[in-house]
Every structure is written in C-alpha cells, then in structure tokens.
Scaffold this motif. Structure first.
Motif, PDB file in Angstrom:
ATOM      1  N   ARG A 253     -12.567   2.843 -19.360  1.00 26.19           N
ATOM      2  CA  ARG A 253     -11.885   3.969 -18.725  1.00 26.19           C
ATOM      3  C   ARG A 253     -10.567   4.294 -19.444  1.00 26.19           C
ATOM      4  O   ARG A 253     -10.234   5.457 -19.659  1.00 26.19           O
ATOM      5  CB  ARG A 253     -11.609   3.643 -17.254  1.00 26.19           C
ATOM      6  CG  ARG A 253     -10.911   4.756 -16.496  1.00 26.19           C
ATOM      7  CD  ARG A 253     -10.726   4.377 -15.042  1.00 26.19           C
ATOM      8  NE  ARG A 253     -10.000   5.413 -14.322  1.00 26.19           N
ATOM      9  CZ  ARG A 253      -9.680   5.348 -13.038  1.00 26.19           C
ATOM     10  NH1 ARG A 253     -10.039   4.294 -12.328  1.00 26.19           N
ATOM     11  NH2 ARG A 253      -9.013   6.319 -12.452  1.00 26.19           N
ATOM     12  N   LYS A 255      -9.841   3.608 -22.601  1.00 25.94           N
ATOM     13  CA  LYS A 255     -10.176   4.147 -23.912  1.00 25.94           C
ATOM     14  C   LYS A 255     -10.578   5.615 -23.817  1.00 25.94           C
ATOM     15  O   LYS A 255     -10.133   6.453 -24.616  1.00 25.94           O
ATOM     16  CB  LYS A 255     -11.304   3.327 -24.532  1.00 25.94           C
ATOM     17  CG  LYS A 255     -10.935   1.880 -24.818  1.00 25.94           C
ATOM     18  CD  LYS A 255     -12.131   1.092 -25.350  1.00 25.94           C
ATOM     19  CE  LYS A 255     -11.763  -0.359 -25.622  1.00 25.94           C
ATOM     20  NZ  LYS A 255     -12.910  -1.158 -26.114  1.00 25.94           N
ATOM     21  N   ALA A 256     -11.422   5.933 -22.824  1.00 24.28           N
ATOM     22  CA  ALA A 256     -11.889   7.310 -22.678  1.00 24.28           C
ATOM     23  C   ALA A 256     -10.748   8.248 -22.319  1.00 24.28           C
ATOM     24  O   ALA A 256     -10.651   9.365 -22.857  1.00 24.28           O
ATOM     25  CB  ALA A 256     -12.981   7.369 -21.607  1.00 24.28           C
ATOM     26  N   LYS A 257      -9.869   7.797 -21.436  1.00 25.44           N
ATOM     27  CA  LYS A 257      -8.733   8.631 -21.029  1.00 25.44           C
ATOM     28  C   LYS A 257      -7.829   8.937 -22.215  1.00 25.44           C
ATOM     29  O   LYS A 257      -7.375  10.080 -22.387  1.00 25.44           O
ATOM     30  CB  LYS A 257      -7.949   7.921 -19.922  1.00 25.44           C
ATOM     31  CG  LYS A 257      -6.806   8.747 -19.352  1.00 25.44           C
ATOM     32  CD  LYS A 257      -6.127   7.999 -18.219  1.00 25.44           C
ATOM     33  CE  LYS A 257      -4.959   8.816 -17.668  1.00 25.44           C
ATOM     34  NZ  LYS A 257      -4.271   8.106 -16.560  1.00 25.44           N
ATOM     35  N   LEU A 259      -8.660   8.907 -25.491  1.00 25.65           N
ATOM     36  CA  LEU A 259      -9.341   9.758 -26.465  1.00 25.65           C
ATOM     37  C   LEU A 259      -9.413  11.210 -25.988  1.00 25.65           C
ATOM     38  O   LEU A 259      -9.236  12.150 -26.776  1.00 25.65           O
ATOM     39  CB  LEU A 259     -10.744   9.223 -26.735  1.00 25.65           C
ATOM     40  CG  LEU A 259     -10.818   7.980 -27.626  1.00 25.65           C
ATOM     41  CD1 LEU A 259     -12.243   7.452 -27.703  1.00 25.65           C
ATOM     42  CD2 LEU A 259     -10.298   8.287 -29.027  1.00 25.65           C
ATOM     43  N   LEU A 260      -9.651  11.408 -24.693  1.00 24.28           N
ATOM     44  CA  LEU A 260      -9.725  12.763 -24.157  1.00 24.28           C
ATOM     45  C   LEU A 260      -8.365  13.456 -24.181  1.00 24.28           C
ATOM     46  O   LEU A 260      -8.288  14.674 -24.381  1.00 24.28           O
ATOM     47  CB  LEU A 260     -10.282  12.742 -22.728  1.00 24.28           C
ATOM     48  CG  LEU A 260     -11.764  12.394 -22.597  1.00 24.28           C
ATOM     49  CD1 LEU A 260     -12.142  12.209 -21.128  1.00 24.28           C
ATOM     50  CD2 LEU A 260     -12.627  13.486 -23.229  1.00 24.28           C
ATOM     51  N   SER A 261      -7.311  12.689 -23.983  1.00 21.97           N
ATOM     52  CA  SER A 261      -5.975  13.287 -23.938  1.00 21.97           C
ATOM     53  C   SER A 261      -5.339  13.430 -25.314  1.00 21.97           C
ATOM     54  O   SER A 261      -4.361  14.159 -25.481  1.00 21.97           O
ATOM     55  CB  SER A 261      -5.045  12.443 -23.053  1.00 21.97           C
ATOM     56  OG  SER A 261      -4.758  11.187 -23.657  1.00 21.97           O
ATOM     57  N   PRO A 263      -6.116  14.943 -28.280  1.00 27.60           N
ATOM     58  CA  PRO A 263      -5.909  16.271 -28.887  1.00 27.60           C
ATOM     59  C   PRO A 263      -4.788  17.060 -28.221  1.00 27.60           C
ATOM     60  O   PRO A 263      -4.008  17.742 -28.898  1.00 27.60           O
ATOM     61  CB  PRO A 263      -7.270  16.956 -28.709  1.00 27.60           C
ATOM     62  CG  PRO A 263      -8.250  15.838 -28.588  1.00 27.60           C
ATOM     63  CD  PRO A 263      -7.512  14.756 -27.856  1.00 27.60           C
ATOM     64  N   ARG A 265      -2.186  15.781 -26.590  1.00 28.21           N
ATOM     65  CA  ARG A 265      -0.915  15.141 -26.945  1.00 28.21           C
ATOM     66  C   ARG A 265      -0.466  15.556 -28.349  1.00 28.21           C
ATOM     67  O   ARG A 265       0.705  15.886 -28.573  1.00 28.21           O
ATOM     68  CB  ARG A 265      -1.058  13.613 -26.881  1.00 28.21           C
ATOM     69  CG  ARG A 265      -1.212  13.065 -25.484  1.00 28.21           C
ATOM     70  CD  ARG A 265      -1.423  11.560 -25.511  1.00 28.21           C
ATOM     71  NE  ARG A 265      -1.606  11.013 -24.182  1.00 28.21           N
ATOM     72  CZ  ARG A 265      -0.622  10.635 -23.381  1.00 28.21           C
ATOM     73  NH1 ARG A 265       0.630  10.736 -23.792  1.00 28.21           N
ATOM     74  NH2 ARG A 265      -0.869  10.154 -22.184  1.00 28.21           N
TER      75      ARG A 265
END
Length: 330
Positions: A253, A255-257, A259-261, A263, A265
């Motif tokens: 969770r 890691k996914a958060k 990676l999604l954020s 771009p 940032r």
C-alpha cells in the motif's frame, strides 16, 4: 524538591543540530531539562565554549553531553550515535529531536506515560510521537492518524523522527536507522521495519509539538499539502523513497501510494521552483539514483546527469551501519 525524571524510567533526549539559531536551541534544551536524565546534542556544526556553558546551565538538572562527529554523516548516523549513548548510560528511552521543534515542558514524561499505558494493555510500541502542529497551531496530518478524532493514542504507520520517543529494547530488536539514506525517509523506513517486526507506532493527540517542516508548505487544491524543500532535499526524498520500493518490509500500500503520487509531486515541485536548473537536475538525479539504489551523501544531487554517466552499479546496503567510534564527547 525532587525532580520528575527521578520517578520514571531514564530517558535521553538527543538533538541533532546544524547551524541552529542559538536562542531557539537554548530554549529547546530548557524545555527538556525537567523530565529527562540527559540532554545530548549531536553537533554537525561548531559550538563555542561560551555556548556550551550556556547550554549546560540550560540543561540543569539534566546532564548535558555534546557529540562532535567532525563531519556531517547524516541523520541515520546521528540517531545511531545517540542510541548508543542512551544505551551506555542506562536509559530506557531515547527522545529524538531536531532544532526546528519546540516541545513544551513535560512532553517526554507525557509520552513515557503513554508508552506505559499502551504496554499495560498488551501493545508492543516501538515509538510514540506527539501530534505535530505548525507555527499557527494547526495539526499536521499523519498517516492513519489524521482521520481519527478523540484523545486516545492513535496507531500510525510512521511518525516523523523529531519528537518521537523510542524504547531502546524495541530498537535493539528492530535494528538501527539506515545511514545510507543520509536524510529523508529514514524515519519512515525504520517505522515500517518496526511494523514488520511485530511492533507498533503511535501518535498521542493530546501532546502537541510545534514543528517546522522544510521551507514551509505548498498548498494544493482539495486541501492537499506538500512540504517545500530545497533541491538537495528533493533529491534525497525522491531517491530514498524509490529505493524503499525494493524492500520487502515496506507494505504494498505504501509503495503504490508513493508511485501514484510521484508524477504529481514532481510536477508541483517543478512548477513551484519555476523549472529552475537545480530543481530539475536534483529530481532527475533522484529518480536515477533511486532506481539504481545509489545511496549515501547527496554529493551528486546538483551535478547534471550527463556529467556523471548513466552506468552505475546498483547496491543494496544493509539496514544499519556501525556507529563511528571516533565521536568526541564533551
């Protein structure tokens, strides 16, 4: 009259400094002196003899120790040195602080009391943090804690290192802080490692602590906030968070958060810094070195990648490193 810290487990408060505003540092020492056994300052910049005497007076009745590493080895090495000192001096707890925090008198005692209550109900707390507030008194959001209300301790995935009370027995089982991250995400990685080892991380919402993060905050739509950091700190943040993706103890969770954020940032920081050369180079280098797990001091942060070459051997350092033996105390 006896002092409060004589009636509770011994605690060492460790402050990591780099070119601090001296009066603010003296005030920080005063605020800690009533309920810790020792105040230790890890000085990454010089402290004069006159300043040392003023700090010794401010720390009374607690003992003052100054660690002088001679060069800046990063936060992980500083925390590990403070842990070693706390252990050698017979303390049960280590309270970590940096010069941008302003704890109120009694904070250490309040967090130790919270630890005791959690342990009595069968929890295994590794670290307990106060509720960070900004200079205006507004609460800063924390993972898994910000959505809850009330006065009970809140379980969180991690707490920021400044203000966190760490139980030394837990740290012995979990291991020390990573020295190769140098700065940024050191507290996150350690707390996630603690969770994977069966320990828990907590925030006490009844214990506020004013704290200044970075250069301020960048306010986004929908109430979202990003910490404004100089380019070198953007480099270590991106690099270390990407390196953490390889670690098994970091939850999917998290890691996914990230990676999604990522771009968003990157775009926000580039726009905020007006696409400055330093910011752009720092972010590109952070992406590259994070993917390659090329860690250590941020010496390469602002060197354009075409001067470094893209070929580099990726390494996977151990979680901890030896504490330098050459620290001078005074």
């Amino acid at each position: 009259m006896s002092h409060p810290h004589l009636h509770q487990p011994r605690c060492l408060a460790g402050i990591v400094i780099y070119r601090p505003e001296f009066e603010a540092l003296r005030g920080l020492v005063v605020s800690l002196s009533g309920d810790v056994a020792t105040v230790a300052i890890y000085a990454n910049s010089p402290i004069s003899g006159e300043q040392q005497q003023a700090l010794r007076k401010a720390a009374s009745p607690a003992k003052l120790v100054i660690l002088r590493p001679g060069l800046n080895r990063g936060l992980g090495a500083a925390y590990n040195a403070l842990h070693q000192l706390a252990q050698a001096d017979g303390n049960a707890f280590l309270l970590l602080l940096d010069q941008d925090s302003a704890p109120r008198p009694g904070m250490a005692g309040a967090l130790m009391a919270t630890y005791r209550r959690l342990a009595e109900r069968g929890e295994r707390p590794a670290a307990i943090g106060p509720q960070p507030v900004d200079l205006a008194g507004e609460k800063m959001q924390l993972p898994a804690a910000a959505r809850q209300n009330g006065e009970k301790p809140l379980r969180a995935s991690f707490v920021i290192s400044s203000g966190s009370l760490i139980h030394l027995d837990a740290m012995a089982a979990i291991g020390g802080f990573r020295t190769d991250y140098f700065i940024d995400a050191i507290d996150i990685e350690w707390c996630l490692r603690a969770g994977a080892a069966g320990y828990s991380i907590w925030v006490d919402p009844t214990v506020p602590m004013p704290h200044r993060l970075g250069q301020g905050v960048i306010r986004l739509p929908l109430g979202l906030l990003l910490t404004d950091q100089p380019p070198r700190r953007l480099y270590t943040y991106v690099r270390n968070q990407l390196a953490m993706l390889r670690l098994q103890h970091v939850p999917v969770r998290h890691k996914a958060k990230f990676l999604l954020s990522l771009p968003v940032r990157l775009a926000v920081h580039l726009v905020h810094h007006r696409f400055s050369a330093d910011c752009t180079v720092a972010l590109v280098n952070g992406l590259r070195d994070g993917v390659l797990v090329r860690l250590g001091p941020p010496d390469r942060a602002l060197i354009p990648f075409w001067r470094q070459g893209w070929r580099s051997r990726a390494t996977t350092p151990r979680n901890t490193a030896a504490v330098p033996a050459a620290l001078r105390q005074s």
